[in-house]
Design a protein around this motif. Sequence first.
Motif, PDB file in Angstrom:
ATOM      1  N   MET A 269       0.833  -1.199   0.000  1.00  0.00           N
ATOM      2  CA  MET A 269       0.000   0.000   0.000  1.00  0.00           C
ATOM      3  C   MET A 269       0.871   1.253   0.000  1.00  0.00           C
ATOM      4  O   MET A 269       0.577   2.237  -0.681  1.00  0.00           O
ATOM      5  CB  MET A 269      -0.924  -0.005   1.216  1.00  0.00           C
ATOM      6  N   LEU A 270       1.963   1.213   0.784  1.00  0.00           N
ATOM      7  CA  LEU A 270       2.869   2.352   0.836  1.00  0.00           C
ATOM      8  C   LEU A 270       3.542   2.566  -0.515  1.00  0.00           C
ATOM      9  O   LEU A 270       3.698   3.695  -0.980  1.00  0.00           O
ATOM     10  CB  LEU A 270       3.922   2.125   1.916  1.00  0.00           C
ATOM     11  N   GLY A 448       9.200  17.312   2.083  1.00  0.00           N
ATOM     12  CA  GLY A 448       9.342  15.889   1.764  1.00  0.00           C
ATOM     13  C   GLY A 448       8.771  15.014   2.864  1.00  0.00           C
ATOM     14  O   GLY A 448       8.503  15.473   3.979  1.00  0.00           O
ATOM     15  N   THR A 449       8.568  13.742   2.532  1.00  0.00           N
ATOM     16  CA  THR A 449       8.033  12.789   3.520  1.00  0.00           C
ATOM     17  C   THR A 449       9.066  11.756   3.945  1.00  0.00           C
ATOM     18  O   THR A 449       8.899  11.096   4.959  1.00  0.00           O
ATOM     19  CB  THR A 449       6.820  12.038   2.942  1.00  0.00           C
ATOM     20  N   GLY A 450      10.114  11.584   3.156  1.00  0.00           N
ATOM     21  CA  GLY A 450      11.107  10.559   3.466  1.00  0.00           C
ATOM     22  C   GLY A 450      10.669   9.168   3.070  1.00  0.00           C
ATOM     23  O   GLY A 450      11.396   8.199   3.290  1.00  0.00           O
ATOM     24  N   LEU A 451       9.461   9.048   2.470  1.00  0.00           N
ATOM     25  CA  LEU A 451       8.946   7.721   2.124  1.00  0.00           C
ATOM     26  C   LEU A 451       9.565   7.180   0.838  1.00  0.00           C
ATOM     27  O   LEU A 451       9.616   5.976   0.624  1.00  0.00           O
ATOM     28  CB  LEU A 451       7.422   7.771   1.986  1.00  0.00           C
ATOM     29  N   GLY A 452      10.017   8.097  -0.029  1.00  0.00           N
ATOM     30  CA  GLY A 452      10.567   7.652  -1.306  1.00  0.00           C
ATOM     31  C   GLY A 452      11.760   6.731  -1.151  1.00  0.00           C
ATOM     32  O   GLY A 452      11.813   5.659  -1.754  1.00  0.00           O
ATOM     33  N   LEU A 453      12.725   7.115  -0.307  1.00  0.00           N
ATOM     34  CA  LEU A 453      13.906   6.269  -0.117  1.00  0.00           C
ATOM     35  C   LEU A 453      13.573   5.006   0.661  1.00  0.00           C
ATOM     36  O   LEU A 453      14.216   3.978   0.483  1.00  0.00           O
ATOM     37  CB  LEU A 453      15.006   7.054   0.601  1.00  0.00           C
ATOM     38  N   MET A 454      12.573   5.091   1.543  1.00  0.00           N
ATOM     39  CA  MET A 454      12.163   3.879   2.249  1.00  0.00           C
ATOM     40  C   MET A 454      11.606   2.861   1.255  1.00  0.00           C
ATOM     41  O   MET A 454      11.894   1.660   1.333  1.00  0.00           O
ATOM     42  CB  MET A 454      11.116   4.200   3.310  1.00  0.00           C
ATOM     43  N   VAL A 455      10.822   3.362   0.283  1.00  0.00           N
ATOM     44  CA  VAL A 455      10.312   2.487  -0.769  1.00  0.00           C
ATOM     45  C   VAL A 455      11.471   1.900  -1.567  1.00  0.00           C
ATOM     46  O   VAL A 455      11.493   0.716  -1.909  1.00  0.00           O
ATOM     47  CB  VAL A 455       9.337   3.265  -1.680  1.00  0.00           C
ATOM     48  N   CYS A 456      12.493   2.739  -1.847  1.00  0.00           N
ATOM     49  CA  CYS A 456      13.665   2.257  -2.586  1.00  0.00           C
ATOM     50  C   CYS A 456      14.359   1.125  -1.833  1.00  0.00           C
ATOM     51  O   CYS A 456      14.725   0.100  -2.421  1.00  0.00           O
ATOM     52  CB  CYS A 456      14.641   3.404  -2.799  1.00  0.00           C
ATOM     53  N   ARG A 457      14.566   1.308  -0.545  1.00  0.00           N
ATOM     54  CA  ARG A 457      15.224   0.269   0.253  1.00  0.00           C
ATOM     55  C   ARG A 457      14.420  -1.023   0.238  1.00  0.00           C
ATOM     56  O   ARG A 457      14.991  -2.118   0.153  1.00  0.00           O
ATOM     57  CB  ARG A 457      15.421   0.756   1.693  1.00  0.00           C
ATOM     58  N   ASN A 458      13.098  -0.924   0.320  1.00  0.00           N
ATOM     59  CA  ASN A 458      12.265  -2.132   0.310  1.00  0.00           C
ATOM     60  C   ASN A 458      12.361  -2.854  -1.030  1.00  0.00           C
ATOM     61  O   ASN A 458      12.416  -4.086  -1.087  1.00  0.00           O
ATOM     62  CB  ASN A 458      10.806  -1.766   0.600  1.00  0.00           C
ATOM     63  N   ILE A 459      12.381  -2.083  -2.123  1.00  0.00           N
ATOM     64  CA  ILE A 459      12.487  -2.699  -3.453  1.00  0.00           C
ATOM     65  C   ILE A 459      13.843  -3.392  -3.602  1.00  0.00           C
ATOM     66  O   ILE A 459      13.931  -4.523  -4.101  1.00  0.00           O
ATOM     67  CB  ILE A 459      12.300  -1.638  -4.547  1.00  0.00           C
ATOM     68  N   ILE A 460      14.905  -2.720  -3.160  1.00  0.00           N
ATOM     69  CA  ILE A 460      16.245  -3.314  -3.268  1.00  0.00           C
ATOM     70  C   ILE A 460      16.332  -4.590  -2.430  1.00  0.00           C
ATOM     71  O   ILE A 460      16.910  -5.599  -2.856  1.00  0.00           O
ATOM     72  CB  ILE A 460      17.303  -2.283  -2.825  1.00  0.00           C
ATOM     73  N   LYS A 461      15.759  -4.564  -1.234  1.00  0.00           N
ATOM     74  CA  LYS A 461      15.752  -5.764  -0.390  1.00  0.00           C
ATOM     75  C   LYS A 461      14.973  -6.886  -1.057  1.00  0.00           C
ATOM     76  O   LYS A 461      15.372  -8.056  -1.015  1.00  0.00           O
ATOM     77  CB  LYS A 461      15.138  -5.428   0.976  1.00  0.00           C
ATOM     78  N   GLU A 462      13.852  -6.548  -1.684  1.00  0.00           N
ATOM     79  CA  GLU A 462      13.030  -7.548  -2.378  1.00  0.00           C
ATOM     80  C   GLU A 462      13.810  -8.218  -3.505  1.00  0.00           C
ATOM     81  O   GLU A 462      13.567  -9.375  -3.841  1.00  0.00           O
ATOM     82  CB  GLU A 462      11.774  -6.867  -2.939  1.00  0.00           C
ATOM     83  N   HIS A 463      14.790  -7.499  -4.049  1.00  0.00           N
ATOM     84  CA  HIS A 463      15.584  -8.030  -5.169  1.00  0.00           C
ATOM     85  C   HIS A 463      16.961  -8.503  -4.720  1.00  0.00           C
ATOM     86  O   HIS A 463      17.870  -8.665  -5.544  1.00  0.00           O
ATOM     87  CB  HIS A 463      15.718  -6.963  -6.253  1.00  0.00           C
TER      88      HIS A 463
END
Length: 497
Positions: A269-270, A448-463
Amino acid sequence: MRSKDWYGTPMSSCDTANPLFGEDELASNILADIPVGIIIVSAKVEVVYVNEAACRCLRLTREQIRDKKPPHYKWHMINRDGSRLPIYYNRILMELLEGHEVRDKLVGVWNEESGLYNWLMLSAKPDMRRSETRYLVMLHDVTELIESKERYKTITEHSLDAICIIDGTQWVYLNQPGLDLFEADGPEQLIGMPYENLLHSRHHAGCRERCRSVLEDHRVAELIEEEWFTLKGNRLHCEVLGVPTVLGNKRMIKLIIRNITERKRAQEMLLQSEKLNIAGQIAASVAHEIRNPLTSLKGFIKLMRQQGATDRYLQIMEVELERINSIAQEMLYLGKPQTVDKKVLSLPAILEQVTGLMESQAHMMNVSIELLYAERLRIMGDENQLKQLLINLIKNAVEAMPDGGKIFVRSMREEGYAVLTVEDQGSGIPKEQIENLGRPFFTTKSGGTGLGLMVCRNIIKEHDGLLEVSSRPGCGTVFTVRLPLVCDNNNSPSPCV
């Protein structure tokens, strides 16, 4: 004159001629010094000898033991289910009186002073070689062992995570949270069932290999994410840790399973929210980019009405229409619901598509994007997520240069990894702030919200990738992403080392 026992306590004449050990001083000293509790009881159920270890087992002095007959102790038997049966000494005495040996009986002795049970492993043997039968009682103090087992049981049963034991193929034990996780009404529904019945088939081969490593090499299996199913068919996302253990003298595997289904939903969702946020921010630049070819198309249509159609006009119109279609297609990627669909992808192709999409927004901020990539970098991943990752990184780089500048997007091959770097010429990030990047609502940008890089970290971890950030104040920031390369061996994708 009455002789004394080995502890200075007066003894009767029958004590000195005890048929169990006779008058052998060496045997007497051995009985006195061994760590096993020894009590000798007469046929009248009176204590005629007790060593120091027995005193420690019963938490009583020698005088207290002599003054109190064994039947007066509050003995309890511990059943397999943990229930306690009082007055168990009657059974023990009956077996002894019938001339039978008693072996390894787990009993609890209530200590009135401490208000606690002393857990003992009791064995007893009658000696009927003389007219007066005597009984040798041996005690092993297992209080600490029993209490540790009870503590472990309490912790296990009240754990928030599922704690399960498998023998490598099937379920052997599940605590209550484990039964609840798999929606079982009782342990009988799962005990003896192959665990693979509830594990997604794509994890079977990997799980068998980890089980082999735990059982044969006695190694702890790494924490991984797996998909499971409940008995009712509901899908679960779980984190699973495998630990070697022993049960019934057999090597087993203890699984600690944590349900992260809700966490995964929240992350999706995020991620979708961040995608919509980015789509809104680049909507203006996309509209501007589409307006240009539309203006060209309008002009050529007017010329065609006045002068008639020509191949040159049609070619230009076809190129402009293709440009509009390409931009619309990229916007559709952002608007799609987030589902993970990993396949072999060309990283250069993704870089070209994303930089093409972001160029219009960058030009509006007086920023240019320079792309340099190595050919034939193939990775296993989800195309939508990887595009989301690159859009976030490039967007951050654009916003880091309000006065304009250049963004360098590069990719290369390095020791089995595709290395992607996004470098800006902004003011940089202070060293003490770099470690906080990616935390929700921590940002170096106003608004800014700081959520963009958090999303990036989650995507990188997923891969299964890595993210590194380096920056120097006044010289800009470099974001480096490492993603495992894939090689095609006999048309079967595999990690490329």
